[in-house]
Design a protein around this motif. Structure first.
Motif, short mmCIF file in Angstrom:
data_model
loop_
_atom_site.label_atom_id
_atom_site.label_comp_id
_atom_site.label_asym_id
_atom_site.label_seq_id
_atom_site.Cartn_x
_atom_site.Cartn_y
_atom_site.Cartn_z
N ILE A 118 -7.86 13.58 -16.42
CA ILE A 118 -6.59 12.85 -16.43
C ILE A 118 -6.20 12.47 -15.00
CG2 ILE A 118 -4.13 13.03 -17.02
CD1 ILE A 118 -5.02 15.12 -19.16
N VAL A 119 -5.70 11.22 -14.85
CA VAL A 119 -5.17 10.77 -13.57
C VAL A 119 -3.68 10.48 -13.71
CG1 VAL A 119 -7.36 9.85 -12.67
CG2 VAL A 119 -5.85 8.37 -13.99
N ASN A 120 -3.00 10.32 -12.57
CA ASN A 120 -1.54 10.17 -12.56
C ASN A 120 -1.01 9.01 -13.38
OD1 ASN A 120 -0.96 12.40 -10.93
ND2 ASN A 120 -1.36 11.23 -9.08
N ASP A 121 -1.73 7.90 -13.43
CA ASP A 121 -1.19 6.74 -14.14
C ASP A 121 -1.62 6.66 -15.61
OD1 ASP A 121 -3.82 6.07 -13.56
OD2 ASP A 121 -3.37 4.05 -12.89
N ILE A 140 -8.50 13.99 -5.30
CA ILE A 140 -7.17 13.46 -5.07
C ILE A 140 -6.68 12.58 -6.23
CG2 ILE A 140 -7.84 11.40 -3.79
CD1 ILE A 140 -5.45 12.45 -1.84
N ARG A 141 -7.60 11.94 -6.96
CA ARG A 141 -7.21 11.08 -8.09
C ARG A 141 -6.80 11.89 -9.32
NH1 ARG A 141 -10.64 7.45 -10.43
NH2 ARG A 141 -8.76 6.49 -11.23
N ALA A 142 -7.27 13.11 -9.43
CA ALA A 142 -6.95 13.93 -10.60
C ALA A 142 -5.46 14.27 -10.62
CB ALA A 142 -7.78 15.21 -10.59
N ALA A 143 -4.86 14.17 -11.80
CA ALA A 143 -3.43 14.46 -11.94
C ALA A 143 -3.16 15.94 -11.72
CB ALA A 143 -2.95 14.04 -13.33
N LYS A 144 -2.04 16.22 -11.09
CA LYS A 144 -1.58 17.60 -10.90
C LYS A 144 -1.09 18.15 -12.24
CE LYS A 144 -2.05 17.55 -6.37
NZ LYS A 144 -3.37 17.01 -6.17
N PRO A 145 -1.06 19.46 -12.37
CA PRO A 145 -0.69 20.07 -13.67
C PRO A 145 0.62 19.59 -14.28
CG PRO A 145 -1.62 21.74 -12.23
CD PRO A 145 -1.47 20.49 -11.40
N ASP A 146 1.65 19.30 -13.46
CA ASP A 146 2.93 18.87 -14.04
C ASP A 146 2.81 17.55 -14.80
OD1 ASP A 146 2.55 17.71 -11.43
OD2 ASP A 146 4.65 17.09 -11.44
N ILE A 147 1.85 16.73 -14.42
CA ILE A 147 1.59 15.48 -15.13
C ILE A 147 0.48 15.67 -16.16
CG2 ILE A 147 0.65 13.14 -14.86
CD1 ILE A 147 2.12 13.06 -12.15
N PHE A 173 -10.85 18.24 -14.56
CA PHE A 173 -10.34 17.40 -13.47
C PHE A 173 -11.45 16.86 -12.59
CE2 PHE A 173 -10.54 21.45 -11.30
CZ PHE A 173 -10.87 21.12 -9.99
N THR A 174 -12.60 17.50 -12.56
CA THR A 174 -13.69 17.06 -11.69
C THR A 174 -14.32 15.74 -12.14
OG1 THR A 174 -15.33 18.40 -12.86
CG2 THR A 174 -14.23 19.42 -10.97
N LEU A 175 -13.96 15.26 -13.33
CA LEU A 175 -14.47 13.95 -13.77
C LEU A 175 -13.98 12.83 -12.87
CD1 LEU A 175 -14.19 14.07 -17.66
CD2 LEU A 175 -16.21 14.39 -16.24
N HIS A 176 -12.89 13.06 -12.18
CA HIS A 176 -12.33 12.04 -11.29
C HIS A 176 -12.64 12.31 -9.82
CE1 HIS A 176 -10.38 9.81 -14.44
NE2 HIS A 176 -9.95 10.94 -14.94
N ALA A 177 -13.73 13.02 -9.57
CA ALA A 177 -14.12 13.31 -8.20
C ALA A 177 -14.53 12.04 -7.47
CB ALA A 177 -15.28 14.31 -8.19
N SER A 178 -14.14 11.94 -6.22
CA SER A 178 -14.61 10.87 -5.36
C SER A 178 -15.70 11.45 -4.46
CB SER A 178 -13.46 10.34 -4.50
OG SER A 178 -13.97 9.40 -3.57
N THR A 179 -16.85 10.79 -4.46
CA THR A 179 -17.99 11.29 -3.67
C THR A 179 -18.43 10.28 -2.61
OG1 THR A 179 -19.51 10.41 -5.33
CG2 THR A 179 -18.81 12.72 -5.59
N LYS A 180 -17.54 9.36 -2.27
CA LYS A 180 -17.90 8.29 -1.33
C LYS A 180 -18.16 8.80 0.08
CE LYS A 180 -15.65 4.56 -3.76
NZ LYS A 180 -14.60 3.56 -3.76
N LYS A 181 -17.35 9.76 0.55
CA LYS A 181 -17.47 10.23 1.92
C LYS A 181 -17.93 11.69 1.92
CE LYS A 181 -13.96 9.29 4.56
NZ LYS A 181 -12.60 9.02 5.06
N GLY A 182 -18.91 11.97 2.74
CA GLY A 182 -19.37 13.33 2.92
C GLY A 182 -20.02 13.92 1.69
N ASN A 183 -20.13 15.23 1.69
CA ASN A 183 -20.81 15.93 0.61
C ASN A 183 -19.87 16.82 -0.21
OD1 ASN A 183 -23.42 14.92 1.11
ND2 ASN A 183 -23.55 16.26 2.89
N ARG A 184 -18.61 16.85 0.19
CA ARG A 184 -17.63 17.64 -0.56
C ARG A 184 -16.76 16.69 -1.37
NH1 ARG A 184 -12.35 20.57 0.63
NH2 ARG A 184 -12.45 22.29 -0.85
N PRO A 185 -16.84 16.76 -2.72
CA PRO A 185 -16.05 15.85 -3.54
C PRO A 185 -14.55 16.01 -3.29
CG PRO A 185 -17.66 17.04 -4.86
CD PRO A 185 -17.64 17.69 -3.51
N SER A 186 -13.84 14.90 -3.40
CA SER A 186 -12.38 14.90 -3.31
C SER A 186 -11.82 14.70 -4.71
CB SER A 186 -11.91 13.76 -2.41
OG SER A 186 -10.52 13.58 -2.54
#
Length: 150
Positions: free
Chosen positions: A33-36, A94-101, A79-92
């Motif tokens: 899930i993402v924020n929007d 940031i797109r995954a929604a926080k628990p409150d959403i 939440f890892t389905l929305h991982a960004s792997t564009k930079k470096g080797n550690r997925p980001s």
């Protein structure tokens, strides 16, 4: 909202050594899930899941849906389905929604899926450290993203 659908002969979710969900023939749904994401994403996605023809008919052709085979479903938050792997080797993530959403959307997704499926859906526990076991049938694994409807 993104899902990975895996056609399974059986599947289970274990938390702290205890099986909390278990199904036979059906689909394991990994849900990101993402924020929007909105109720519209949920409605489109749950209908897509229950009507997707990924089960073999009597001729061995994938023509049947989960409804046709009276299969079971287990849903796991991922939440890892929305991982960004564009930079470096550690997925980001940031797109995954926080628990409150994410939690209200996750719960709404499960409720709508139960309505569309016409039966109870098994689940993991949101945010828990889960161990998944499955026998992927085929293998059949499909990725569906509600933001890519066209």
């Amino acid at each position: 909202m993104k899902v990975v659908l895996q056609r399974v002969l059986k599947s289970s979710v274990t938390i702290d050594g205890e099986i909390v969900a278990s199904i036979g023939n059906g689909i394991m749904v990994l849900l990101g899930i993402v924020n929007d994401d909105t109720k519209e994403d949920i409605n489109w996605l749950t209908k897509k899941i229950v009507n997707m023809r990924i089960f073999n008919d009597d001729n061995g052709v994938m023509n049947d849906s989960i409804l046709d085979v009276d299969g079971e479903v287990v849903v796991v938050s991922q939440f890892t389905l929305h991982a960004s792997t564009k930079k470096g080797n550690r997925p980001s993530y940031i797109r995954a929604a926080k628990p409150d959403i994410a939690i209200p959307l996750y719960e709404s997704f499960i409720s709508q899926l139960e309505i569309d499926l016409g039966k109870k859906v098994q689940t993991g526990i949101f945010g828990a450290d889960m161990k998944l076991a499955l026998v992927n049938d085929g293998p059949v694994t499909i990725i569906v993203d509600s933001k890519n409807k066209e």
